[in-house]
Write a protein that holds these residues in place. Structure first.
Motif, short mmCIF file in Angstrom:
data_model
loop_
_atom_site.label_atom_id
_atom_site.label_comp_id
_atom_site.label_asym_id
_atom_site.label_seq_id
_atom_site.Cartn_x
_atom_site.Cartn_y
_atom_site.Cartn_z
N UNK A 55 -0.42 -15.33 -14.50
CA UNK A 55 0.36 -15.44 -13.27
C UNK A 55 1.60 -14.55 -13.33
N UNK A 56 2.27 -14.52 -14.48
CA UNK A 56 3.44 -13.66 -14.64
C UNK A 56 3.05 -12.20 -14.52
N UNK A 57 1.95 -11.83 -15.17
CA UNK A 57 1.47 -10.45 -15.10
C UNK A 57 1.14 -10.06 -13.67
N UNK A 58 0.49 -10.96 -12.96
CA UNK A 58 0.06 -10.67 -11.60
C UNK A 58 1.24 -10.47 -10.66
N UNK A 59 2.34 -11.16 -10.98
CA UNK A 59 3.53 -11.05 -10.13
C UNK A 59 4.42 -9.87 -10.53
N UNK A 60 3.98 -9.11 -11.53
CA UNK A 60 4.73 -7.91 -11.92
C UNK A 60 5.44 -8.01 -13.23
N UNK A 108 0.73 -4.96 -13.24
CA UNK A 108 0.30 -3.72 -12.60
C UNK A 108 1.36 -3.17 -11.67
N UNK A 109 1.50 -1.83 -11.68
CA UNK A 109 2.43 -1.18 -10.77
C UNK A 109 1.87 -1.15 -9.35
N UNK A 110 0.54 -1.05 -9.25
CA UNK A 110 -0.11 -1.04 -7.95
C UNK A 110 -0.79 -2.38 -7.72
N UNK A 111 -1.00 -2.75 -6.43
CA UNK A 111 -1.70 -4.01 -6.15
C UNK A 111 -3.06 -4.04 -6.86
N UNK A 112 -3.37 -5.15 -7.52
CA UNK A 112 -4.61 -5.19 -8.31
C UNK A 112 -5.85 -5.31 -7.44
N UNK A 124 -8.15 -12.45 -0.33
CA UNK A 124 -7.43 -11.26 0.14
C UNK A 124 -6.40 -11.65 1.19
N UNK A 125 -5.20 -11.12 1.01
CA UNK A 125 -4.12 -11.40 1.95
C UNK A 125 -3.20 -12.50 1.49
N UNK A 126 -3.66 -13.36 0.57
CA UNK A 126 -2.80 -14.42 0.05
C UNK A 126 -1.87 -13.84 -1.00
N UNK A 127 -0.69 -14.41 -1.11
CA UNK A 127 0.30 -13.90 -2.06
C UNK A 127 -0.12 -14.14 -3.50
N UNK A 128 -0.83 -15.22 -3.75
CA UNK A 128 -1.23 -15.56 -5.11
C UNK A 128 -2.51 -16.37 -5.04
N UNK A 129 -3.24 -16.47 -6.16
CA UNK A 129 -4.44 -17.31 -6.18
C UNK A 129 -4.12 -18.76 -5.84
N UNK A 130 -5.12 -19.50 -5.38
CA UNK A 130 -4.95 -20.90 -5.04
C UNK A 130 -4.71 -21.72 -6.29
#
Length: 888
Positions: A468-473, A478-482, A508-514
């Motif tokens: 979750x931390x990685x996904x949020x930057x 990732x520097x680009x959207x995954x 797709x379109x959600x800020x984070x996974x459920x």
């Protein structure tokens, strides 16, 4: 990046698809790159010492003992690898570090060796340490330990064999010993094995870790160590190198295979070579221009690469007065076979950052260069202010890079050389180029199932947090959207499936996974029963016809068996464009929908042991189990119609908690009824495919939640089927968060090592306090570490207390739990290597003998046998034996 089309014949080239490393100041390769890019000197230096007569002229010399240290190298996740405390303690710490690094490299590559279709080899080597001597010196305290036990745990011969055995690798396991060239020779050997077909994927690398840190003593003005503790490669003030610790492992495949299978390619090894200086040198330890030049040139020829296209060389670069000039002369000689141009190639040495990591030196240089290719930047070589006057840089192709520079290729593709030269004359060189550019493919699917697992609950939860931390930057995110589709594919196929599991669904379109869904019991495969409710599906499910080939093919197969008019009406009803008025249209649609959904589940690997249904669902069940052809089911719909009766559909269904009930259709009528009827409802797994699909919701996301629940329970999912119709690629993701504990035996000559306070479980770069006593769980995860401290003070009492006294019992249990033949009454349970997990067992045994209630936190306060026995006696005597921590 390399925009050229991949070579028609890529079989001779090797792809670097994953890597991992731990180096001074860097717990992983993300930290390593951050330090390199920032120009960080990660050497630990002690106070200067005066060495009388140590200077070349016989005068006194000021020497700064220095080393590149690897933090917490004695900490190890023994339970992950199935080792007991005793077994872990007998393994050289550098072997353990290599094991963990191998797992991290495979995860970075997105490869699960359990599911890899070919042979996986491992090639690597290590340095000589003093750990075996420490074990021999402590044998009197290591009951039953034999000479063979120590040899198997510490000899370099068994480094890679142990890795292959613990990770289940069935390809060649080849120990490589070439002094400081070990790691790069291992990479070269692994590459040759891949080309020859000896294996289909290979791990290669090296490790050099001294625990406790090796004492650094001045070896004289003619030695290799820098007296001031600074490695100044190619500099006028360079007087030698600095010793360092480190480990590095890369994962390799044939480039053609990596391209075909969608691996994440970090770089390409175009060619490599290994030579020896032979006898044409001053002495055994002296380097040779001819031998080094031959290795560089042969690698360039093997790569079919013009030297003019190489714009960076990661040099051996030890900063010794003799070694640096010879290395540049050899490089120049090799490059001059192709070009007379000057000053077009930058030169650097990672030893200026972390020191000379011995058997791991080549791995450090290779990983640095691969990272630089990926970031398209060349990090600085440190401590270079004035060129060494014995090096003819002016007429050479080279200049030392002293600041972070954008990597401008000499042509269309970034290329580099990496060198590693060993005392004794072994010379290794690689020619690398950046990975071919491969644009990511978007997915038609809007939802993606993200699965995670850990050896323990704590590791699973830490893995979720890290992701979750990685996904949020954060955490090197990732520097680009995954690409969620590629992330999902990597998590599903590129990680070992552990006992403790969790999943989330990303849309797709959600800020984070459920929200996370966690497993509550050990996974196991169980028979699945398909339940068909015979109900109209939601209009949102029509998108499955667009994204899921199995659903589309099955749905269209049904409609191909009916007339065009009926087929058109069924499609309109399925898309929500018409109401279900005509019963034939309605029932034909229900049959097509449930049959298509069943085929989709089976494409995903979920196959029914049997099936039941209500109304039209009964016909679908008969079709799916093969007892009725589709045409026969459609004929019955046209002739007589059907009526749904959920209760009747379950009359013949046995109440078996070992069977998973999967409702294949709309709603949850049948699973709800099954739960109402069952006497084992709390023990049964009842899953509805599409329980609630709101307007605008993604039906696939709802289906994935059902699939996730089945995977948690142990169902074997066909992940290729889940991604049917799309070619996905693996992507680097955060690796496993090991739960480490210290395992170390010190030589009596070393200072005693103590561990104050309660032990900690270290998970990656985080620390968690050791778990409290959990009464009633009946289970402890992993094994306790056994850490032998230094000299034990006090003599062994001739009259030990009997085991039927509290003190005698505690001494006996401490020794039994920690694998020690002799425990003194005043020795701390935790200093001897105990932890809370084993403490739970010890306290449980005490409660079996005495009617006392001692909590885990009391053991932290009363950690010696004497104090714990006194606590037992206090409770037996009716006194309050609680600690201040308990009372407060």
């Amino acid at each position: 990046m390399n925009n050229a089309e991949p070579e028609a014949d890529t079989g001779e080239f090797i792809a670097v698809i994953g890597m991992a490393g731990r180096f001074p100041g860097a717990a992983d390769i993300d930290d390593f790159w951050a330090n390199l890019a920032a120009g960080t000197d990660s050497i630990t230096r002690e106070a200067p010492r005066v060495v009388p007569g140590g200077a070349a002229d016989g005068g006194d010399l000021t020497y700064v003992p220095s080393r590149g240290r690897l933090e917490d190298a004695e900490w190890f996740d023994a339970a992950y690898f199935g080792y007991s405390a005793r077994e872990a303690m007998l393994i050289d710490p550098q072997h353990r570090v290599f094991l963990e690094c191998a797992v991290a490299a495979l995860e970075d590559a997105g490869q699960d060796p359990d599911r890899f279709p070919g042979a996986v080899g491992v090639y690597g080597g290590s340095t000589e340490t003093s750990y075996a001597r420490a074990l021999f010196a402590r044998r009197e305290r290591l009951a039953g330990v034999t000479e063979d036990d120590i040899l198997l745990g510490t000899a370099p011969d068994f480094l890679v064999a142990r890795t292959a055995e613990r990770l289940g690798l069935r390809g060649p396991a080849v120990a490589v010993q070439s002094a400081c060239a070990t790691a790069l020779v291992a990479v070269h050997t692994a590459g040759r094995a891949l080309v020859a077909g000896d294996c289909d994927m290979a791990l290669a690398g090296g490790v050099a870790v001294h625990v406790p840190p090796k004492k650094i003593t001045w070896n004289g003005p003619d030695g290799t160590l820098a007296p001031d503790g600074v490695c100044r490669a190619f500099d006028a003030r360079g007087e030698g190198t600095v010793a360092g610790n480190g480990v590095g492992v890369v994962v390799l495949r044939r480039l053609s295979d990596a391209l075909a299978d969608g691996d994440h390619i970090r770089a390409v090894i175009r060619g490599s070579a290994v030579t020896n200086d032979g006898s044409a040198r001053v002495g055994f330890t002296a380097p040779s221009v001819a031998g080094q030049a031959a290795a560089v040139r042969e690698a360039q020829l093997a790569a079919d690469t013009d030297a003019r296209t190489i714009s960076y060389v990661e040099a051996h670069g030890t900063a010794t007065p003799l070694g640096d000039p010879i290395e540049v002369a050899a490089l120049t000689q090799a490059f001059r076979a192709d070009t007379d141009e000057r000053d077009f190639c930058l030169l650097g040495s990672v030893k200026t950052n972390i020191g000379h990591t011995d058997a791991a030196a080549g791995a450090a240089g290779l990983i640095k260069t691969v990272l630089a290719l990926g970031h398209r930047k060349i990090p600085p070589s440190l401590h270079h202010t004035e060129p060494n006057p014995r090096i003819d840089f002016a007429t050479s192709p080279f200049s030392v890079v002293t600041e972070l520079r954008d990597w401008v290729p000499a042509g269309t593709t970034r290329r580099a050389g990496v060198s590693s030269f060993a005392v004794g004359g072994v010379n290794a060189h690689l020619v690398l180029e950046e990975a071919p550019e491969r644009p990511s493919r978007e997915s038609e699917r809007r939802a993606h199932l993200l699965v995670h697992s850990g050896h323990t609950e704590q590791a699973r939860d830490a893995r979720l947090d890290r992701f979750a931390s990685w996904l949020s930057g954060g955490d090197g995110g990732p520097e680009e959207p995954p690409s969620y589709a590629d992330i999902a594919w990597t998590l599903q196929t590129g990680r070992r499936e552990h006992r403790h599991r969790a999943f989330t669904v990303a849309v797709a379109g959600d800020a984070a996974p459920h929200d996370r869904v966690l497993s509550t019991e050990p996974p196991r495969e169980r028979p699945v029963v398909f339940l068909f409710p015979g109900r109209i599906g939601p209009a949102e499910a029509w998108r499955l016809h667009v994204t899921e080939p199995a659903f589309r093919e099955a749905f269209d197969t049904v409609l191909d068996l009916v007339g065009a008019g009926l087929a058109r009406s069924v499609r309109e009803l399925a898309r929500g464009l018409a109401r279900p008025g005509d019963p034939v249209v309605r029932d034909t649609y229900v049959l097509a929908f449930e049959y298509a959904l069943a085929e989709l589940w089976q494409r995903w690997g979920i196959r029914p042991a049997t099936a039941f249904g209500s109304g039209v669902g009964g016909l679908t069940a008969a079709v799916v189990t093969g007892s009725l052809p589709l045409a026969g089911a459609l004929r019955q719909i046209a002739e007589s119609g059907t009526r749904a009766d959920p209760a009747a559909a379950l009359d013949a269904l046995p109440d078996d908690p070992e069977r998973v009930m999967l409702e294949v259709g709309a709603g949850a009528a049948l699973t709800t009824e099954a739960a109402r009827r069952s006497a084992n409802a709390s023990r049964r797994l009842l899953v509805a495919s599409l329980p609630d699909v709101d307007d605008g919701a993604d039906a696939l996301a709802v289906l994935y939640r059902a699939l996730g629940r089945l995977w948690l329970s142990g169902a074997a999912v066909d992940w290729a089927g889940v991604h049917d119709g799309e070619r996905r690629r693996r992507t680097p993701l955060p690796t496993y968060p090991f739960e480490r504990l210290p395992y170390l035996v010190r030589h009596p000559a070393d200072d005693a090592w103590t561990h104050g306070g309660a032990p900690e479980i270290r998970t990656g770069d985080r620390k968690f306090p050791a778990a409290d006593d959990r009464p009633g769980t009946g289970e402890a995860v992993g094994s306790a570490p056994a850490v032998a401290a230094g000299d034990k003070s006090g003599s062994h009492a001739p009259d030990r207390p009997a085991d039927d006294t509290p003190l005698g019992l505690v001494l006996h249990l401490f020794g039994e739990a920690l694998g020690l033949s002799d425990v003194e009454p005043d020795e701390s349970f935790f200093e001897l290597g105990g932890d809370s997990l084993v403490g739970v067992k010890v306290l449980a045994r005490i409660r079996e003998v005495y009617r006392v209630d001692i909590k885990m936190r009391s053991l932290f306060a009363a950690a010696t046998a004497t104090d714990l026995a006194e606590l037992i006696e206090q409770q037996l005597g009716g006194r309050d034996g609680s600690t201040k921590e308990e009372a407060g």
